[in-house]
Design a protein around this motif. Structure first.
Motif, PDB file in Angstrom:
ATOM      1  N   LEU A  25      93.063-112.819  70.938  1.00  0.00           N
ATOM      2  CA  LEU A  25      93.898-111.744  71.462  1.00  0.00           C
ATOM      3  C   LEU A  25      93.696-111.658  72.975  1.00  0.00           C
ATOM      4  O   LEU A  25      92.618-111.298  73.438  1.00  0.00           O
ATOM      5  N   LEU A  26      94.733-111.995  73.741  1.00  0.00           N
ATOM      6  CA  LEU A  26      94.591-112.145  75.185  1.00  0.00           C
ATOM      7  C   LEU A  26      94.835-110.870  75.981  1.00  0.00           C
ATOM      8  O   LEU A  26      94.407-110.775  77.128  1.00  0.00           O
ATOM      9  N   ALA A  27      95.542-109.905  75.428  1.00  0.00           N
ATOM     10  CA  ALA A  27      95.937-108.725  76.210  1.00  0.00           C
ATOM     11  C   ALA A  27      94.722-107.925  76.658  1.00  0.00           C
ATOM     12  O   ALA A  27      93.706-107.856  75.959  1.00  0.00           O
ATOM     13  N   PHE A  28      94.816-107.323  77.846  1.00  0.00           N
ATOM     14  CA  PHE A  28      93.776-106.479  78.418  1.00  0.00           C
ATOM     15  C   PHE A  28      92.444-107.223  78.558  1.00  0.00           C
ATOM     16  O   PHE A  28      91.390-106.716  78.190  1.00  0.00           O
ATOM     17  N   SER A  29      92.535-108.447  79.063  1.00  0.00           N
ATOM     18  CA  SER A  29      91.322-109.242  79.240  1.00  0.00           C
ATOM     19  C   SER A  29      90.592-108.916  80.542  1.00  0.00           C
ATOM     20  O   SER A  29      89.557-109.500  80.836  1.00  0.00           O
ATOM     21  N   SER A  30      91.134-107.983  81.319  1.00  0.00           N
ATOM     22  CA  SER A  30      90.473-107.563  82.559  1.00  0.00           C
ATOM     23  C   SER A  30      90.494-106.040  82.648  1.00  0.00           C
ATOM     24  O   SER A  30      91.175-105.368  81.871  1.00  0.00           O
ATOM     25  N   HIS A  31      89.725-105.504  83.603  1.00  0.00           N
ATOM     26  CA  HIS A  31      89.645-104.057  83.836  1.00  0.00           C
ATOM     27  C   HIS A  31      89.092-103.308  82.620  1.00  0.00           C
ATOM     28  O   HIS A  31      89.530-102.196  82.312  1.00  0.00           O
ATOM     29  N   GLN A  32      88.122-103.919  81.930  1.00  0.00           N
ATOM     30  CA  GLN A  32      87.551-103.271  80.755  1.00  0.00           C
ATOM     31  C   GLN A  32      86.904-101.935  81.091  1.00  0.00           C
ATOM     32  O   GLN A  32      86.933-101.004  80.273  1.00  0.00           O
ATOM     33  N   GLU A  33      86.334-101.814  82.290  1.00  0.00           N
ATOM     34  CA  GLU A  33      85.639-100.581  82.649  1.00  0.00           C
ATOM     35  C   GLU A  33      86.590 -99.391  82.745  1.00  0.00           C
ATOM     36  O   GLU A  33      86.164 -98.241  82.585  1.00  0.00           O
TER      37      GLU A  33
END
Length: 321
Positions: A25-33
């Motif tokens: 699942l590739l979506a939202f792979s950045s900005h986890q914080e």
């Protein structure tokens, strides 16, 4: 129908992150914080709002009526709907593990579409309830009864479960290419069909013949009910009658608009023309449909419904005493 495009990814990269039985699942792979507390807050708000409605109606015998039975089922469908996708997303944001097994993916497809279809049919049943209350008020008690609503809702849950199971089994029979990357944060029918290497013509035929009418039927019922309601209100033309109709139907119309507005944004957008992981507007529409809508539904109803607020207030006062 909506199509999904993938950012070019080497087979070696995907195979290193997923096994032959896993999707990525590739979506939202950045900005986890930022995303982790945001989705956690939305999920907790959805749980709180829907559980408060269930507690309020369940604890007050005066609310054991057909209208509130419909509201209970709407809250249950919303709980299933958001709990199918968000906990897995929170796990991915927290741990960085974006893989999901085939069985887990197909389970998501089943519960996501079952709860979404239950949502739409309950909204249609609520529109029918409002139609009878406004257009045939003298016969309301004999037409809209608890046994009749119970049978209607039971058939909705069983029918949507069978429909979702049928489509999930059709997807499970497919074989998938070595690239298992989905530009999404949950498994859905069209992204999976896009990745399939085997023939998907039967799947699309079933969606067209069987899935289309199932999705369109509640929308047609809602539009028809409100056409009769609008005609009845227009004939009265009294300010008090219009105000009463708006008070009766306002919250339901808000929920219907939110549900179908976001539904159109997800499934009826034109396909993306660029090879990206997924357009930002696609992800926003998907979040609005699968997360924001079931979160806001209970608050739209609870803030507008004096009986539910009175029941909760009485319950908390009794508990405190």
């Amino acid at each position: 129908m909506h199509q999904y495009k993938l950012r070019p990814t080497s087979n070696t990269t995907v195979e290193n992150q997923t096994s032959t039985s896993d999707f990525l699942l590739l979506a939202f792979s950045s900005h986890q914080e930022i995303l982790l507390p945001l989705f956690l807050a939305l999920y907790l708000a959805a749980l709180l709002g829907n559980l408060l409605i269930l507690v309020a109606i369940g604890s007050d015998s005066h609310l054991h009526t057909p209208m509130y039975l419909l509201l209970v089922n709407l809250s249950l469908a919303d709980l299933f709907f958001i709990s199918t996708t968000v906990p897995r997303l929170l796990h991915a944001l927290l741990t960085g593990d974006r893989t999901i097994t085939h069985s887990g993916c197909f389970t998501q497809v089943f519960f996501f579409h079952m709860s979404g279809n239950v949502d739409s049919y309950v909204l249609a049943a609520m529109a029918w309830d409002r139609y009878v209350a406004i257009c045939r008020p003298l016969h309301y008690a004999t037409i809209v009864t608890l046994p009749r609503c119970g049978m209607l809702l039971g058939s909705v849950w069983v029918g949507t479960a069978l429909h979702s199971l049928f489509n999930t089994l059709l997807i499970a029979r497919l074989s998938f290419c070595s690239n298992h990357a989905l530009p999404h944060f949950y498994c859905d029918v069209y992204p999976l069909l896009h990745l399939a290497c085997s023939d998907t013509s039967l799947n699309y035929l079933v969606i067209l013949i069987e899935g289309g009418p199932i999705i369109l039927l509640p929308a047609v019922c809602i539009v028809t009910s409100y056409a009769f309601i609008g005609s009845a209100v227009y004939k009265v033309r009294a300010t008090g009658g219009v105000r009463k109709a708006l008070a009766t139907c306002g919250s339901h119309l808000c929920v219907v608009g939110l549900f179908y507005g976001t539904l159109v944004g997800v499934y009826l957008q034109p396909p993306s023309q660029t090879d990206t992981q997924g357009r930002d507007e696609d992800l926003v529409a998907t979040v609005m449909f699968s997360v924001v809508a079931p979160t806001l539904n209970p608050y739209i109803y609870s803030l507008q419904n004096r009986e539910i607020k009175a029941s909760l207030l009485q319950l908390f006062i009794v508990k405190r005493n």
